[in-house]
Design a protein around this motif. Structure first.
Motif, short mmCIF file in Angstrom:
data_model
loop_
_atom_site.label_atom_id
_atom_site.label_comp_id
_atom_site.label_asym_id
_atom_site.label_seq_id
_atom_site.Cartn_x
_atom_site.Cartn_y
_atom_site.Cartn_z
N LYS A 2 76.05 -6.97 13.44
CA LYS A 2 77.26 -6.23 13.77
C LYS A 2 78.22 -6.22 12.59
CE LYS A 2 75.96 -5.32 17.88
NZ LYS A 2 75.58 -3.98 18.23
N GLN A 3 79.16 -5.29 12.62
CA GLN A 3 80.14 -5.18 11.56
C GLN A 3 80.90 -6.49 11.42
OE1 GLN A 3 82.96 -2.05 12.20
NE2 GLN A 3 83.45 -1.93 10.05
N GLU A 27 69.19 -2.23 13.02
CA GLU A 27 70.52 -1.70 12.68
C GLU A 27 71.31 -2.80 11.98
OE1 GLU A 27 74.09 0.98 14.50
OE2 GLU A 27 72.50 0.27 15.83
N ASP A 29 74.93 -3.41 10.38
CA ASP A 29 76.31 -2.99 10.15
C ASP A 29 77.06 -4.00 9.30
OD1 ASP A 29 76.32 -0.56 11.45
OD2 ASP A 29 76.85 -1.42 13.38
N ARG A 52 68.91 1.90 10.56
CA ARG A 52 70.25 2.41 10.33
C ARG A 52 71.01 1.31 9.60
NH1 ARG A 52 71.82 4.96 16.17
NH2 ARG A 52 70.21 6.57 16.18
N ILE A 53 71.60 1.67 8.47
CA ILE A 53 72.19 0.65 7.61
C ILE A 53 73.47 1.18 6.97
CG2 ILE A 53 70.81 1.38 5.64
CD1 ILE A 53 70.50 -1.57 4.92
N CYS A 54 74.44 0.31 6.78
CA CYS A 54 75.66 0.66 6.05
C CYS A 54 75.34 0.77 4.57
CB CYS A 54 76.74 -0.41 6.22
SG CYS A 54 77.52 -0.38 7.83
N ARG A 75 71.54 5.92 6.15
CA ARG A 75 72.61 5.12 5.55
C ARG A 75 73.96 5.73 5.92
NH1 ARG A 75 71.08 1.19 1.90
NH2 ARG A 75 68.91 1.32 1.25
N ARG A 76 74.90 4.86 6.28
CA ARG A 76 76.25 5.28 6.64
C ARG A 76 77.27 4.64 5.72
NH1 ARG A 76 74.12 3.03 10.95
NH2 ARG A 76 75.71 1.42 11.08
N GLU A 78 80.55 2.49 4.95
CA GLU A 78 81.07 1.31 5.67
C GLU A 78 82.37 1.61 6.37
OE1 GLU A 78 80.80 -2.48 3.63
OE2 GLU A 78 79.41 -1.57 2.24
#
Length: 78
Positions: A2-3, A27, A29, A52-54, A75-76, A78
């Motif tokens: 998690k973030q 995932e 974050d 799925r990765i920051c 990729r997202r 941050e």
């Protein structure tokens, strides 16, 4: 992850696989320096993503990553 989480190394001595629809196998974050998955990461369900990765996440080269009907890696920011 998690973030806000932070880990140095994560190691999986096998494979990570999902077979359900609309799922994400891995995932990330948070902050992860090194990821090792010896058997690869596989999303087999409909509309499912493998990773799925920051941005700024761990290097994924050397890991087999597949998605039957989705994105292998997303990729997202941050």
């Amino acid at each position: 992850m998690k973030q806000g989480d932070r880990f140095g190394t994560a190691t999986v001595g096998g494979r990570v696989t999902t077979s359900g629809d609309h799922l994400t196998a891995v995932e990330i974050d948070g902050r992860l320096d090194t990821l090792t998955v010896t058997g690869g990461i596989h999303a087999r369900g409909r509309a499912s993503d493998a990773v799925r990765i920051c941005s700024g996440g761990p290097e994924l080269s050397g890991i087999e990553i597949t998605a039957a009907d989705g994105q292998s890696v997303t990729r997202r920011a941050e």
